[in-house]
Scaffold this active site. Structure first.
Site, PDB file in Angstrom:
ATOM      1  N   ARG A   1     -16.788 -24.941 -29.239  1.00 25.84           N
ATOM      2  CA  ARG A   1     -15.627 -24.498 -28.486  1.00 25.84           C
ATOM      3  C   ARG A   1     -15.867 -23.045 -28.074  1.00 25.84           C
ATOM      4  NH1 ARG A   1     -13.682 -27.104 -33.222  1.00 25.84           N
ATOM      5  NH2 ARG A   1     -12.503 -29.020 -32.783  1.00 25.84           N
TER       6      ARG A   1
ATOM      7  N   LYS B   1     -11.823 -25.047 -36.284  1.00 25.62           N
ATOM      8  CA  LYS B   1     -10.367 -25.138 -36.428  1.00 25.62           C
ATOM      9  C   LYS B   1      -9.997 -25.237 -37.897  1.00 25.62           C
ATOM     10  CE  LYS B   1      -8.764 -27.057 -32.033  1.00 25.62           C
ATOM     11  NZ  LYS B   1      -8.053 -28.174 -31.397  1.00 25.62           N
TER      12      LYS B   1
ATOM     13  N   HIS C   1     -14.413 -26.498 -21.729  1.00 24.55           N
ATOM     14  CA  HIS C   1     -14.582 -27.568 -22.718  1.00 24.55           C
ATOM     15  C   HIS C   1     -15.510 -28.668 -22.186  1.00 24.55           C
ATOM     16  CE1 HIS C   1     -12.823 -27.720 -26.647  1.00 24.55           C
ATOM     17  NE2 HIS C   1     -12.563 -29.003 -26.566  1.00 24.55           N
TER      18      HIS C   1
ATOM     19  N   ARG D   1     -18.767 -28.889 -23.941  1.00 16.36           N
ATOM     20  CA  ARG D   1     -18.646 -29.552 -25.251  1.00 16.36           C
ATOM     21  C   ARG D   1     -18.568 -31.070 -25.062  1.00 16.36           C
ATOM     22  NH1 ARG D   1     -16.626 -28.917 -30.685  1.00 16.36           N
ATOM     23  NH2 ARG D   1     -14.801 -30.199 -31.109  1.00 16.36           N
TER      24      ARG D   1
ATOM     25  N   HIS E   1     -14.714 -32.663 -35.711  1.00 13.65           N
ATOM     26  CA  HIS E   1     -13.484 -33.444 -35.609  1.00 13.65           C
ATOM     27  C   HIS E   1     -13.046 -33.915 -36.994  1.00 13.65           C
ATOM     28  CE1 HIS E   1     -14.155 -34.646 -31.108  1.00 13.65           C
ATOM     29  NE2 HIS E   1     -13.599 -33.458 -31.242  1.00 13.65           N
TER      30      HIS E   1
ATOM     31  N   TYR F   1     -15.073 -40.564 -26.515  1.00 15.57           N
ATOM     32  CA  TYR F   1     -16.317 -40.496 -25.740  1.00 15.57           C
ATOM     33  C   TYR F   1     -16.955 -41.860 -25.533  1.00 15.57           C
ATOM     34  CZ  TYR F   1     -15.825 -35.535 -26.557  1.00 15.57           C
ATOM     35  OH  TYR F   1     -15.336 -34.257 -26.592  1.00 15.57           O
TER      36      TYR F   1
END
Length: 303
Positions: A152, A176, A249, A252, A275, A284
Protein backbone atom coordinates in the site's frame (compact mmCIF):
# COMPACT_ATOMS: atom_id res chain seq x y z
CA UNK A 1 -25.87 23.12 19.20
CA UNK A 2 -23.43 20.26 18.58
CA UNK A 3 -20.44 20.11 20.92
CA UNK A 4 -17.30 20.02 18.79
CA UNK A 5 -15.38 18.57 21.74
CA UNK A 6 -17.16 15.19 21.43
CA UNK A 7 -15.70 14.25 18.03
CA UNK A 8 -12.26 15.52 19.09
CA UNK A 9 -12.38 13.36 22.23
CA UNK A 10 -13.32 10.42 20.02
CA UNK A 11 -10.36 10.99 17.68
CA UNK A 12 -7.98 11.31 20.62
CA UNK A 13 -9.29 7.96 21.82
CA UNK A 14 -8.82 6.39 18.36
CA UNK A 15 -5.23 7.62 18.13
CA UNK A 16 -4.50 5.95 21.46
CA UNK A 17 -5.62 2.55 20.16
CA UNK A 18 -2.76 0.31 18.92
CA UNK A 19 -4.73 -1.10 15.97
CA UNK A 20 -6.15 2.17 14.59
CA UNK A 21 -4.50 3.12 11.30
CA UNK A 22 -3.93 6.75 10.33
CA UNK A 23 -5.90 6.28 7.09
CA UNK A 24 -8.93 4.93 8.99
CA UNK A 25 -8.85 7.88 11.40
CA UNK A 26 -8.67 10.32 8.47
CA UNK A 27 -11.64 8.60 6.79
CA UNK A 28 -13.67 8.59 10.02
CA UNK A 29 -12.90 12.28 10.58
CA UNK A 30 -14.20 13.05 7.08
CA UNK A 31 -17.33 10.93 7.63
CA UNK A 32 -18.18 12.63 10.92
CA UNK A 33 -17.58 16.05 9.35
CA UNK A 34 -20.25 15.26 6.74
CA UNK A 35 -22.64 14.14 9.48
CA UNK A 36 -21.92 17.25 11.58
CA UNK A 37 -22.54 19.57 8.64
CA UNK A 38 -25.81 17.80 7.87
CA UNK A 39 -27.09 17.98 11.46
CA UNK A 40 -26.08 21.64 11.86
CA UNK A 41 -28.01 22.50 8.70
CA UNK A 42 -31.13 20.42 9.37
CA UNK A 43 -31.24 20.61 13.18
CA UNK A 44 -29.25 23.73 14.20
CA UNK A 45 -30.27 23.62 17.89
CA UNK A 46 -29.68 19.93 18.51
CA UNK A 47 -26.83 18.41 20.54
CA UNK A 48 -25.31 14.92 20.24
CA UNK A 49 -27.39 13.25 23.02
CA UNK A 50 -30.58 14.32 21.21
CA UNK A 51 -29.70 12.75 17.86
CA UNK A 52 -31.92 9.76 17.10
CA UNK A 53 -31.93 6.93 14.56
CA UNK A 54 -34.43 8.74 12.29
CA UNK A 55 -32.04 11.67 11.90
CA UNK A 56 -29.18 9.30 11.09
CA UNK A 57 -31.33 7.51 8.52
CA UNK A 58 -32.17 10.88 7.00
CA UNK A 59 -28.45 11.64 6.75
CA UNK A 60 -27.71 8.31 5.05
CA UNK A 61 -30.59 8.88 2.64
CA UNK A 62 -29.15 12.30 1.76
CA UNK A 63 -25.76 10.68 1.18
CA UNK A 64 -27.39 8.08 -1.08
CA UNK A 65 -28.90 10.87 -3.17
CA UNK A 66 -25.34 12.10 -3.77
CA UNK A 67 -24.86 8.79 -5.66
CA UNK A 68 -22.31 7.42 -3.20
CA UNK A 69 -21.78 3.71 -3.60
CA UNK A 70 -22.73 1.23 -0.89
CA UNK A 71 -19.10 0.72 0.17
CA UNK A 72 -18.75 4.41 1.05
CA UNK A 73 -22.10 4.38 2.87
CA UNK A 74 -21.00 1.30 4.81
CA UNK A 75 -17.86 3.09 5.97
CA UNK A 76 -19.88 6.23 6.83
CA UNK A 77 -22.09 4.10 9.06
CA UNK A 78 -19.07 2.29 10.56
CA UNK A 79 -17.61 5.65 11.58
CA UNK A 80 -20.94 6.81 13.07
CA UNK A 81 -21.41 3.54 14.96
CA UNK A 82 -17.90 3.67 16.36
CA UNK A 83 -18.46 7.28 17.44
CA UNK A 84 -21.72 6.49 19.27
CA UNK A 85 -20.29 3.39 20.94
CA UNK A 86 -17.57 5.64 22.32
CA UNK A 87 -20.08 8.29 23.49
CA UNK A 88 -22.22 5.60 25.12
CA UNK A 89 -19.28 3.97 26.93
CA UNK A 90 -18.15 7.37 28.21
CA UNK A 91 -21.65 8.17 29.50
CA UNK A 92 -21.98 11.18 27.21
CA UNK A 93 -25.22 9.84 25.68
CA UNK A 94 -27.91 7.63 27.22
CA UNK A 95 -28.76 5.60 24.12
CA UNK A 96 -27.05 4.39 20.96
CA UNK A 97 -29.31 5.23 17.97
CA UNK A 98 -27.09 3.34 15.51
CA UNK A 99 -28.44 0.02 16.82
CA UNK A 100 -31.58 0.55 14.74
CA UNK A 101 -29.81 1.19 11.43
CA UNK A 102 -29.11 -1.60 8.97
CA UNK A 103 -25.78 -1.72 7.16
CA UNK A 104 -26.22 -1.39 3.36
CA UNK A 105 -25.01 -4.39 1.39
CA UNK A 106 -21.48 -3.84 0.11
CA UNK A 107 -20.96 -3.81 -3.62
CA UNK A 108 -18.51 -6.32 -5.03
CA UNK A 109 -16.30 -4.18 -7.22
CA UNK A 110 -13.66 -5.60 -9.52
CA UNK A 111 -10.28 -4.03 -8.75
CA UNK A 112 -8.50 -2.24 -11.58
CA UNK A 113 -5.10 -3.63 -12.53
CA UNK A 114 -2.48 -3.03 -15.20
CA UNK A 115 -1.55 -5.74 -17.69
CA UNK A 116 2.18 -6.43 -17.56
CA UNK A 117 3.15 -4.32 -20.63
CA UNK A 118 1.40 -1.38 -18.93
CA UNK A 119 3.41 -2.00 -15.76
CA UNK A 120 6.61 -1.95 -17.82
CA UNK A 121 5.61 1.34 -19.42
CA UNK A 122 4.60 2.78 -16.04
CA UNK A 123 7.97 1.92 -14.48
CA UNK A 124 9.88 3.29 -17.47
CA UNK A 125 8.07 6.63 -17.12
CA UNK A 126 8.62 6.58 -13.34
CA UNK A 127 12.37 6.51 -13.90
CA UNK A 128 12.21 9.29 -16.52
CA UNK A 129 9.84 11.68 -14.76
CA UNK A 130 12.27 13.01 -12.12
CA UNK A 131 13.88 16.42 -12.66
CA UNK A 132 17.27 15.14 -11.47
CA UNK A 133 19.12 11.89 -10.79
CA UNK A 134 17.94 11.67 -7.18
CA UNK A 135 14.25 12.09 -8.03
CA UNK A 136 14.30 9.73 -11.00
CA UNK A 137 16.07 6.98 -8.99
CA UNK A 138 13.73 7.51 -6.04
CA UNK A 139 10.59 7.33 -8.20
CA UNK A 140 11.84 4.15 -9.86
CA UNK A 141 12.69 2.57 -6.48
CA UNK A 142 9.34 3.43 -4.85
CA UNK A 143 7.15 2.08 -7.64
CA UNK A 144 9.38 -0.94 -8.38
CA UNK A 145 9.04 -1.87 -4.70
CA UNK A 146 5.29 -1.24 -4.52
CA UNK A 147 4.73 -3.50 -7.53
CA UNK A 148 7.32 -6.08 -6.47
CA UNK A 149 5.94 -6.52 -2.94
CA UNK A 150 2.29 -5.46 -3.36
CA UNK A 151 2.58 -2.61 -0.88
CA UNK A 152 0.00 0.00 0.00
CA UNK A 153 1.17 3.61 -0.49
CA UNK A 154 1.16 4.26 3.26
CA UNK A 155 3.24 1.11 3.83
CA UNK A 156 5.85 2.22 1.31
CA UNK A 157 6.30 5.75 2.69
CA UNK A 158 6.51 4.37 6.25
CA UNK A 159 9.51 2.16 5.41
CA UNK A 160 12.85 2.79 7.09
CA UNK A 161 16.23 1.89 5.65
CA UNK A 162 16.54 -1.04 8.07
CA UNK A 163 13.26 -2.56 6.89
CA UNK A 164 14.75 -3.59 3.54
CA UNK A 165 17.13 -6.55 3.28
CA UNK A 166 18.69 -6.20 -0.16
CA UNK A 167 20.96 -9.22 0.30
CA UNK A 168 18.12 -11.53 1.32
CA UNK A 169 15.64 -9.68 -0.93
CA UNK A 170 12.97 -9.19 1.72
CA UNK A 171 11.11 -6.18 3.06
CA UNK A 172 9.62 -5.87 6.55
CA UNK A 173 6.25 -4.11 6.28
CA UNK A 174 4.16 -2.44 8.97
CA UNK A 175 0.62 -2.97 7.68
CA UNK A 176 -2.93 -2.28 8.79
CA UNK A 177 -3.57 -2.69 12.49
CA UNK A 178 0.19 -2.31 13.09
CA UNK A 179 0.71 -5.89 11.97
CA UNK A 180 4.17 -6.71 10.64
CA UNK A 181 4.69 -9.01 7.67
CA UNK A 182 7.78 -10.00 5.70
CA UNK A 183 7.44 -9.97 1.92
CA UNK A 184 9.98 -11.08 -0.71
CA UNK A 185 11.06 -8.52 -3.29
CA UNK A 186 12.38 -9.16 -6.79
CA UNK A 187 15.86 -8.68 -8.16
CA UNK A 188 14.90 -5.62 -10.24
CA UNK A 189 13.32 -3.87 -7.24
CA UNK A 190 16.39 -4.66 -5.11
CA UNK A 191 18.67 -3.18 -7.76
CA UNK A 192 16.48 -0.06 -8.04
CA UNK A 193 16.59 0.48 -4.26
CA UNK A 194 20.38 -0.07 -4.11
CA UNK A 195 20.88 2.44 -6.94
CA UNK A 196 18.56 4.96 -5.27
CA UNK A 197 20.36 4.67 -1.92
CA UNK A 198 23.58 6.00 -3.47
CA UNK A 199 21.78 9.18 -4.54
CA UNK A 200 19.93 9.29 -1.21
CA UNK A 201 23.25 9.45 0.65
CA UNK A 202 24.50 12.12 -1.76
CA UNK A 203 21.38 14.25 -1.14
CA UNK A 204 21.81 14.12 2.63
CA UNK A 205 25.52 14.91 2.33
CA UNK A 206 24.89 17.86 0.00
CA UNK A 207 22.35 19.30 2.43
CA UNK A 208 24.67 18.57 5.37
CA UNK A 209 21.89 16.60 7.04
CA UNK A 210 22.49 13.68 9.40
CA UNK A 211 21.42 10.19 8.38
CA UNK A 212 17.65 9.64 8.78
CA UNK A 213 15.76 6.39 9.26
CA UNK A 214 13.27 7.10 6.46
CA UNK A 215 13.98 5.13 3.29
CA UNK A 216 12.18 7.30 0.76
CA UNK A 217 12.92 11.01 0.98
CA UNK A 218 11.61 14.14 -0.70
CA UNK A 219 13.91 16.74 -2.26
CA UNK A 220 14.33 18.40 1.17
CA UNK A 221 15.76 15.25 2.71
CA UNK A 222 12.73 14.37 4.85
CA UNK A 223 10.32 11.44 4.57
CA UNK A 224 8.17 11.64 1.45
CA UNK A 225 4.42 11.90 2.10
CA UNK A 226 1.59 9.75 0.78
CA UNK A 227 0.30 12.82 -1.05
CA UNK A 228 3.67 13.24 -2.74
CA UNK A 229 3.69 9.63 -3.98
CA UNK A 230 0.09 9.87 -5.19
CA UNK A 231 0.90 13.05 -7.11
CA UNK A 232 3.79 11.32 -8.89
CA UNK A 233 1.59 8.29 -9.62
CA UNK A 234 -1.04 10.43 -11.34
CA UNK A 235 1.60 12.27 -13.35
CA UNK A 236 2.86 8.93 -14.65
CA UNK A 237 -0.65 7.68 -15.48
CA UNK A 238 -1.35 10.93 -17.32
CA UNK A 239 1.80 10.46 -19.42
CA UNK A 240 0.68 6.91 -20.20
CA UNK A 241 -2.47 8.36 -21.73
CA UNK A 242 -4.81 6.45 -19.42
CA UNK A 243 -8.21 8.19 -19.43
CA UNK A 244 -10.10 6.41 -16.65
CA UNK A 245 -9.68 7.37 -13.00
CA UNK A 246 -7.06 5.06 -11.49
CA UNK A 247 -5.83 4.78 -7.91
CA UNK A 248 -2.23 4.02 -6.85
CA UNK A 249 -3.74 0.84 -5.39
CA UNK A 250 -3.78 -0.43 -9.00
CA UNK A 251 -0.12 -1.45 -8.66
CA UNK A 252 -1.00 -3.55 -5.61
CA UNK A 253 -3.92 -5.09 -7.55
CA UNK A 254 -1.55 -5.77 -10.44
CA UNK A 255 0.91 -7.52 -8.10
CA UNK A 256 -1.80 -9.90 -6.84
CA UNK A 257 -3.33 -10.51 -10.26
CA UNK A 258 -0.02 -11.25 -11.98
CA UNK A 259 1.03 -13.69 -9.24
CA UNK A 260 -2.25 -15.60 -9.55
CA UNK A 261 -1.98 -15.57 -13.35
CA UNK A 262 1.38 -17.30 -13.03
CA UNK A 263 0.13 -20.00 -10.69
CA UNK A 264 0.77 -18.61 -7.20
CA UNK A 265 -1.68 -20.04 -4.65
CA UNK A 266 -4.28 -17.81 -3.04
CA UNK A 267 -3.04 -18.35 0.54
CA UNK A 268 0.46 -17.13 -0.32
CA UNK A 269 -0.97 -14.04 -2.05
CA UNK A 270 -3.11 -13.41 1.04
CA UNK A 271 -0.04 -13.50 3.30
CA UNK A 272 1.99 -11.22 1.04
CA UNK A 273 -0.85 -8.68 0.77
CA UNK A 274 -1.43 -8.78 4.52
CA UNK A 275 -5.12 -9.57 4.18
CA UNK A 276 -6.76 -10.72 7.40
CA UNK A 277 -9.34 -12.80 5.55
CA UNK A 278 -8.97 -15.00 2.48
CA UNK A 279 -12.34 -13.66 1.30
CA UNK A 280 -10.69 -10.27 0.68
CA UNK A 281 -8.04 -11.90 -1.51
CA UNK A 282 -10.58 -14.00 -3.43
CA UNK A 283 -11.77 -10.90 -5.31
CA UNK A 284 -8.77 -11.37 -7.60
CA UNK A 285 -9.98 -14.79 -8.74
CA UNK A 286 -12.88 -13.07 -10.54
CA UNK A 287 -10.32 -11.42 -12.80
CA UNK A 288 -8.91 -14.73 -14.01
CA UNK A 289 -11.71 -16.87 -15.52
CA UNK A 290 -9.53 -18.19 -18.35
CA UNK A 291 -6.69 -19.05 -15.97
CA UNK A 292 -9.07 -20.85 -13.62
CA UNK A 293 -10.62 -22.71 -16.53
CA UNK A 294 -7.19 -24.00 -17.63
CA UNK A 295 -6.37 -25.12 -14.09
CA UNK A 296 -9.74 -26.86 -13.86
CA UNK A 297 -9.27 -28.65 -17.18
CA UNK A 298 -5.81 -29.79 -16.12
CA UNK A 299 -6.78 -30.92 -12.62
CA UNK A 300 -10.34 -32.32 -12.83
CA UNK A 301 -10.57 -36.00 -13.86
CA UNK A 302 -13.76 -35.47 -15.86
CA UNK A 303 -13.02 -32.05 -17.34
Amino acid sequence: MLKTSYPEQFFLYLRSQPNASASTIRAYRRDLRYLTEFLQKEYPRIDWPEVNHLMLRQFLAAETERHLNSNTLTRRLAAIRSFWRYLHRQGLVKANPTKFIRVPRRQKSTPHFFVYPQVQKFLEIARAIGRNDFLSRRNAAIFELIYSAGLRIEEAVRLNVGDVDLLGEFVRVLGKGNKIRTVPIGRIASQAIAEYQKFRRQLLASRQQPETAALFLNKNGTRISQRGVRKIFHQIVQRMGVKEKISPHSLRHSFATHLLERGCDLRSVQEMLGHKSLVTTQVYTHLLPEKLKKIYEKAHPRA
